[in-house]
Design an enzyme around this catalytic site. Structure first.
Site, short mmCIF file in Angstrom:
data_model
loop_
_atom_site.label_atom_id
_atom_site.label_comp_id
_atom_site.label_asym_id
_atom_site.label_seq_id
_atom_site.Cartn_x
_atom_site.Cartn_y
_atom_site.Cartn_z
N LYS B 188 13.19 -37.06 -8.73
CA LYS B 188 12.19 -37.54 -7.79
C LYS B 188 12.93 -38.12 -6.59
CE LYS B 188 10.96 -41.15 -6.84
NZ LYS B 188 11.32 -42.25 -5.86
N THR B 199 16.85 -43.02 -2.92
CA THR B 199 15.84 -43.47 -3.88
C THR B 199 15.51 -42.28 -4.69
OG1 THR B 199 14.76 -44.97 -2.37
CG2 THR B 199 13.57 -44.46 -4.34
N ASN B 402 6.57 -44.46 6.59
CA ASN B 402 7.47 -45.56 6.31
C ASN B 402 7.09 -46.86 7.01
OD1 ASN B 402 9.53 -44.51 4.46
ND2 ASN B 402 9.69 -42.95 6.05
N SER B 407 8.21 -50.12 0.42
CA SER B 407 9.04 -49.75 -0.74
C SER B 407 10.31 -50.55 -0.73
CB SER B 407 9.35 -48.26 -0.72
OG SER B 407 10.18 -47.97 0.38
#
Lengths: 407, 407
Positions: B188, B199, B402, B407
């Site tokens: 992912k 990430t 973003n 996150s």
């Protein structure tokens, strides 16, 4: 640099210090028809000059020219054009720059500058800004030089400052006054702002009476803590040039400390204006890193934060996302900046959102929406050194301007 | 990595190699209610494991845990959660990871895994992804572990691949087949893709019979030329983890070369899928630097181009702006990558737009609008080394995702 330094009406221009004339004219290099050729002449009695140039190995023809021409510490004039960078244009581009300097020298000599000896091409510095990889329209540019020479005046600083604008929305000017002498400055630059300077051109003038070695040392010291501490978008230009010319017309010789202070203040003022006018930005971000072992360590950490697109996009979204600050800080190698990740503190606009590498005050307490300025403070708890680096947020308008505008 | 590697229906999953069971369940960590807990169990007969973890000094609790747990080269299971990164959560966050591993070990032991000896927490690797700086909702996560344990199946690979998605729009899976053995993989990752990984979480399985040292060496070799050659947005994550587990269930021991080839192909396939699904991207850009003195020199130049926001925004605007390529290339110091700026060639989608540092073919010949893939080729003319780095363009959607998604 002061946080409140955005320019409205400038207190003065590059022609406020005595001994300088300038002009800005429209020569047809810009399709918009706006002014695009600026000329700054140092009428002396001294003709001291220094320059700091881009460290980009791919540099424009005028950068190569100016680097050579300023080596003797003497310059009579600077000619600047917007509407074309003259970068990546090969030997022909260098010949164009050379021809421009020759033309300026001849025009100034014909106008009586330099008295009996006249002006040589080697005493003319050249700066260009605009599209990379395109030859300059030389007939238009040389006609512009003639027009600018005819228009030279002791109040021409403002016109010159407008003629060097590209995507700038406002002209950037500054004046710092000493005791009987002063430093004036103008700059352009809105994108490609990065260390080693940016697509920025800056001309500083002073009527202080100084020698070339002093001018060079003062200029390097000043740019290192001002323009080199702006990193709007991490991109280093091919054309960055900062020129300082000293006429000695005040007859006053300040101490090196006094001069450094004034030139640094002028550069800081202009640098702050560049950040405030950065392409598409909605926030100016002061990234302060404190508690570092050295200034270089602090700068490396500040640079990492300033170059994080995720952090910059979060600030655009008015999200005080300290996790993205920390993840950027953590990319700096330990030999560059020693610190313990478990002691890091992050404060955003006065709210300590991260304490000891973990959750601090609620992020909801941070108000980013109501102010253009954002203060991000990272404490490494490893030493006493501190640095502030200015950057901008990453916005839709930045993407728009830089996907639509070729430069 | 192959240019056509985007996933549609995967040829296989992490449970295609023999000896593995997996599950993916919705435990309520994601507000969307989508699956968010995945469990992968190696039923052996061997339980070899290796891991490559983020080099970010600010790393998440599960990274610290997994680094320790995999040291002995043995693991029975990997538990992965989306919906929370468990990064920057202090000692409490590490305790949460520890508790998760203990809970998985107890649940698997109760389910008969590990026979008489059962499973210890030290044989459970942990991966987390999602928001930084927020504690995990432990009751929900532990209930999810129980549900996942109950749901374990030899066809559960696809469910696991879906449970680790965050902003991914598609699950990323791969299968590489050897002679009597195979390598399966899932990954992912959509943002924060950068060197030292991103990430991104990736689990690779193989039924090859290999030892821990081989697994570790093969995994490091494979990630170095695949995931480490993706630099979507220059941002390095706190949580990146790539795990390889080998069950030995095939009874076949391939040569190290065969295994390296298969694991590298699996990583390359997944890395290419990550680029194709990068947040907000409209182009996948292969930056190839050739003619470098060394591979490291080529990589440094490719990295500089891949991180230029101006270049990436230009590609979004379908503008083959080679000037921005060159100005990025020129930022690489000479001691890192020796080359002569006046010999640089740049070819974009087959058109040599820059020749010998100057103007080449007309940029109008380059068609960027009609294809997602863009090939940028820089020839340094300084040596024989070559590298390809994958990145994405900088788009409005990247900024939007973003600035809106924390996150």
């Amino acid at each position: 640099m002061p946080a409140d330094a955005r320019a409205a009406t400038p207190a003065g221009t590059i022609t406020t210090p005595r001994g300088f004339r300038a002009a800005g004219v429209a020569a047809g290099l810009k399709t918009s028809g706006r002014p695009d050729v600026a000329l700054v002449v140092n009428d002396g009695p001294q003709h001291v000059a220094a320059a700091v140039l881009t460290s980009n190995r791919v540099h424009a023809a005028p950068v190569a020219w100016t680097r050579q021409a300023v080596k003797d510490g003497v310059a009579r004039a600077v000619v600047l054009n917007s509407g074309g960078a003259n970068a990546c244009t090969g030997p022909e581009g260098f010949a164009d720059t050379h021809a421009t300097a020759e033309h300026v020298a001849a025009a100034l000599t014909a106008a009586g500058v330099g008295a009996d000896d006249g002006v040589g091409a080697g005493d003319v510095l050249v700066c260009s800004t605009g599209l990379i990889g395109v030859r300059l329209p030389m007939p238009a540019l040389l006609s512009g030089v003639d027009a600018a020479t005819a228009a030279l005046s002791a109040t021409g600083g403002d016109a010159a400052a407008h003629a060097i604008m590209t995507t700038d929305t406002v002209a950037k000017q500054t004046l710092q006054e000493g005791d009987g002498w002063s430093v004036g400055g103008m700059a352009k630059g809105a994108g490609m702002l990065a260390p080693g300077l940016a697509t920025m051109l800056c001309v500083l003038t002073t009527d202080a009476a100084i020698d070339a070695a002093t001018a060079d040392a003062v200029l390097r010291a000043a740019t290192a803590v001002t323009f080199d501490r702006v990193d709007s978008d991490g991109c280093m230009s091919t054309n960055d040039t900062v020129v300082l010319m000293a006429s000695g017309a005040s007859g006053v010789t300040p101490t090196p400390e006094e001069l450094t202070e004034a030139v640094t203040a002028a550069c800081a003022d202009l640098a702050r204006q560049l950040v405030a006018d950065a392409e598409g930005a909605s926030h100016d971000i002061a990234v302060t890193v404190r508690g570092a072992t050295t200034e270089d360590a602090a700068l490396a950490v500040a640079r990492a934060v300033s170059r994080s697109n995720l952090f910059k996009a979060a600030i655009f979204g008015n999200d005080p996302n300290w996790g993205r600050v920390l993840s950027a800080v953590g990319t700096v190698p330990e030999d560059v900046a020693p610190f313990d990740p478990l002691t890091l503190d992050v404060t955003i606009n006065g709210v300590q959102v991260c304490r000891a590498g973990g959750v601090g005050e609620p992020r909801e307490l941070v108000d980013l929406a109501s102010a253009r300025e954002v203060a991000v403070d990272v404490d490494l708890h490893a030493g006493d050194a501190q640095v502030t680096l200015w950057t901008n947020d990453l916005t839709h308008d930045y993407v728009h301007e830089n996907s639509a505008y070729s430069s």
